[in-house]
Write an enzyme that holds these catalytic residues in place. Structure first.
Site, mmCIF file in Angstrom:
data_model
loop_
_atom_site.group_PDB
_atom_site.id
_atom_site.type_symbol
_atom_site.label_atom_id
_atom_site.label_comp_id
_atom_site.label_asym_id
_atom_site.label_seq_id
_atom_site.Cartn_x
_atom_site.Cartn_y
_atom_site.Cartn_z
ATOM 1 N N ASP A 123 0.848 -1.206 0.000
ATOM 2 C CA ASP A 123 0.000 0.000 0.000
ATOM 3 C C ASP A 123 0.883 1.255 0.000
ATOM 4 O O ASP A 123 0.606 2.225 -0.715
ATOM 5 C CB ASP A 123 -0.906 -0.018 1.234
ATOM 6 N N HIS B 118 -4.604 -3.421 6.331
ATOM 7 C CA HIS B 118 -4.389 -3.694 4.902
ATOM 8 C C HIS B 118 -5.734 -4.101 4.305
ATOM 9 O O HIS B 118 -6.041 -5.270 4.134
ATOM 10 C CB HIS B 118 -3.352 -4.796 4.701
HETATM 11 P P1 NAD Z 1 -1.707 -18.498 -4.091
HETATM 12 O O1 NAD Z 1 -3.027 -19.151 -3.939
HETATM 13 O O2 NAD Z 1 -1.086 -18.414 -5.431
HETATM 14 O O3 NAD Z 1 -0.651 -19.210 -3.146
HETATM 15 C C1 NAD Z 1 -0.943 -19.481 -1.814
HETATM 16 C C2 NAD Z 1 -0.212 -20.758 -1.502
HETATM 17 O O4 NAD Z 1 -0.316 -20.957 -0.101
HETATM 18 C C3 NAD Z 1 -0.819 -21.978 -2.191
HETATM 19 O O5 NAD Z 1 0.199 -22.652 -2.917
HETATM 20 C C4 NAD Z 1 -1.344 -22.803 -1.033
HETATM 21 O O6 NAD Z 1 -1.227 -24.204 -1.264
HETATM 22 C C5 NAD Z 1 -0.417 -22.337 0.094
HETATM 23 N N1 NAD Z 1 -0.946 -22.580 1.432
HETATM 24 C C6 NAD Z 1 -2.230 -22.516 1.846
HETATM 25 N N2 NAD Z 1 -2.308 -22.873 3.137
HETATM 26 C C7 NAD Z 1 -1.035 -23.133 3.548
HETATM 27 C C8 NAD Z 1 -0.475 -23.556 4.771
HETATM 28 N N3 NAD Z 1 -1.232 -23.799 5.842
HETATM 29 N N4 NAD Z 1 0.869 -23.721 4.826
HETATM 30 C C9 NAD Z 1 1.637 -23.502 3.779
HETATM 31 N N5 NAD Z 1 1.158 -23.129 2.553
HETATM 32 C C10 NAD Z 1 -0.169 -22.950 2.464
HETATM 33 O O7 NAD Z 1 -1.831 -17.047 -3.410
HETATM 34 P P2 NAD Z 1 -0.842 -15.812 -3.535
HETATM 35 O O8 NAD Z 1 -1.245 -15.016 -4.712
HETATM 36 O O9 NAD Z 1 0.552 -16.295 -3.411
HETATM 37 O O10 NAD Z 1 -1.289 -14.965 -2.254
HETATM 38 C C11 NAD Z 1 -0.999 -15.426 -0.950
HETATM 39 C C12 NAD Z 1 -1.686 -14.555 0.079
HETATM 40 O O11 NAD Z 1 -1.173 -13.229 0.042
HETATM 41 C C13 NAD Z 1 -3.190 -14.384 -0.108
HETATM 42 O O12 NAD Z 1 -3.803 -14.437 1.161
HETATM 43 C C14 NAD Z 1 -3.334 -12.989 -0.683
HETATM 44 O O13 NAD Z 1 -4.606 -12.445 -0.422
HETATM 45 C C15 NAD Z 1 -2.261 -12.294 0.092
HETATM 46 N N6 NAD Z 1 -1.806 -10.996 -0.425
HETATM 47 C C16 NAD Z 1 -1.455 -10.061 0.497
HETATM 48 C C17 NAD Z 1 -0.993 -8.835 0.069
HETATM 49 C C18 NAD Z 1 -0.585 -7.775 1.071
HETATM 50 O O14 NAD Z 1 -0.256 -6.661 0.629
HETATM 51 N N7 NAD Z 1 -0.570 -8.000 2.373
HETATM 52 C C19 NAD Z 1 -0.892 -8.564 -1.283
HETATM 53 C C20 NAD Z 1 -1.245 -9.548 -2.199
HETATM 54 C C21 NAD Z 1 -1.700 -10.773 -1.752
HETATM 55 C C1 LMR Z 2 -3.667 -6.590 -2.507
HETATM 56 O O1 LMR Z 2 -3.605 -5.581 -1.796
HETATM 57 O O2 LMR Z 2 -3.309 -6.602 -3.699
HETATM 58 C C2 LMR Z 2 -4.237 -7.851 -1.936
HETATM 59 O O3 LMR Z 2 -4.106 -7.857 -0.544
HETATM 60 C C3 LMR Z 2 -5.656 -7.989 -2.367
HETATM 61 C C4 LMR Z 2 -6.301 -9.213 -1.807
HETATM 62 O O4 LMR Z 2 -7.347 -9.066 -1.197
HETATM 63 O O5 LMR Z 2 -5.735 -10.325 -1.979
#
Ligand code: NAD
Ligand code: LMR
Length: 333
Positions: free
Chosen positions: A162, A190
């Site tokens: 962000d 967030h």
């Molecule tokens: P993704 O689905 O591509 O990958 C997530 C992975 O986590 C999968 O491979 C899944 O098998 C694994 N997983 C699920 N439970 C697990 C566990 N208990 N132990 C280990 N691995 C586990 O998702 P992504 O695109 O990599 O996103 C991951 C997370 O990040 C999501 O929650 C998404 O919303 C979040 N995210 C946060 C931000 C932020 O700014 N804070 C930004 C973008 C995404």
């Molecule tokens: C982002 O800020 O891109 C993600 O946290 C959005 C989401 O909800 O996975």
């Protein structure tokens, strides 16, 4: 012959996911801890994704990264976090189109309960934790309360994406490079209630508020940053991945190696009561980092508008905290 520096063990959950695919190769290349620090990667996945994780580990091997000492994979948090100096909790169920972040609380609670307990039991004494998986602040809160022997301040959540988005929007508006922007601040959760705050931001040392119209700030800047995650999901059909990986690198690098003189960054950290945020709530603040520690920037005195927006985001965090306590995932102090 000079001694090789001691390697740092970095645990990453969700190792076969989208964000990890952008993250792991940069960690291995030295982008996280600099060009002199060898790393040992410990990658965690759920059992169904271990085969895919083996493929990622093969690709890491094929990178022949000089700094990468080892790659271990596991579906057991008690092995995955063993000896971890840095733990990146990325694995979670990502929000998809039409899904609210609050829907994720129940789905993700058990993951962060177990991982907090495992970090408590087997991570290194100096472990630093960054939670990326959403809802990141509250997942970090869950992990923190399940790790009573680890100092609470070591549990953080990611609002650096962000922060970076806010810098990018301001840079585009004033026609300056991102490198010219300093003292950007993101407060709160967030989520769409976060408050990206330009009040102290500067562009090449000049106050940002003198360079942009106040209508642009309220009608464009704030909602664009707040809604950027949703806009990416709508455009890509999946949540942001490469930019999230880049922000995770920025968060840990600055925490471990320090923020530049005169600047600060945004991190979601357990409140010490600063700015009226209830103690222990993991909320985004402006912080400076030095010697591996962060400090909340004191004395910024938010105006009435900023105060109301910070309070609204903090109220959402309180609701999320109370919900996960009611669900039995976290404990009240
Ligand atoms: P993704 O689905 O591509 O990958 C997530 C992975 O986590 C999968 O491979 C899944 O098998 C694994 N997983 C699920 N439970 C697990 C566990 N208990 N132990 C280990 N691995 C586990 O998702 P992504 O695109 O990599 O996103 C991951 C997370 O990040 C999501 O929650 C998404 O919303 C979040 N995210 C946060 C931000 C932020 O700014 N804070 C930004 C973008 C995404
Ligand atoms: C982002 O800020 O891109 C993600 O946290 C959005 C989401 O909800 O996975």
């Amino acid at each position: 012959m000079t001694a090789r520096p001691v390697p740092v063990t970095v645990a990453v959950t969700g190792g076969a996911g989208q964000i990890a695919y952008g993250l792991l190769f940069r960690i291995a290349s030295g982008a996280l801890l600099g060009p002199d620090t060898p790393v040992r990667l410990r990658l965690l996945e759920i059992p169904a994704a271990v085969a895919a994780l083996e493929g990622v580990a093969m690709e890491l091997e094929d990178g022949a990264f000089p700094l990468l000492e080892s790659v271990d994979i596991s579906d057991d948090p008690w092995l995955g976090f063993s000896g971890a100096n840095i733990a990146l909790l990325v694995g979670a169920r990502p929000r998809t189109s039409g899904m609210e972040r609050s829907d994720l609380l129940a789905a993700n609670g058990p993951i962060f309960t177990e991982q907090g307990a495992a970090i408590n039991a087997v991570a290194a004494d100096d472990v630093k934790v960054l939670v990326v998986g959403n809802p990141a602040n509250t997942n970090a809160f869950i992990a923190m309360t399940n790790a009573p022997d680890v100092p609470a301040a070591r549990f953080t959540a990611m609002t650096r994406l962000d922060h970076n988005r806010a810098i990018a929007q301001l840079a585009k508006k004033v026609g300056a490079p991102a490198a010219d922007i300093s003292r950007m601040t993101v407060w709160g959760n967030h989520s769409a209630t976060q408050y990206p705050d330009l009040a102290h931001a500067a562009v090449a040392g000049k106050p940002a508020v003198e360079l942009v119209e106040s209508s642009w700030v309220t009608e464009d800047f704030v909602p664009t940053v707040q809604q950027r995650g949703t806009a990416i999901i709508q455009a890509r059909g999946a949540s942001s991945a490469a930019s999230a990986a880049s922000a995770a690198i920025d968060h840990i690098r600055d925490w471990a190696l320090g923020t530049p003189q005169g600047d600060w960054v945004s991190m979601a950290v357990p409140s010490d009561g600063s700015y009226g945020v209830p103690e222990g709530l993991i909320s985004s603040f402006p912080v400076t980092c030095a010697n591996g520690e962060y400090t909340i920037v004191p004395g910024l005195d938010p105006d009435d508008n900023a105060r109301a927006r910070i309070d609204a985001s903090v109220a959402e965090l309180v609701q999320e905290r109370d919900a996960v306590i009611d669900l039995g995932f976290a404990k009240r102090d």
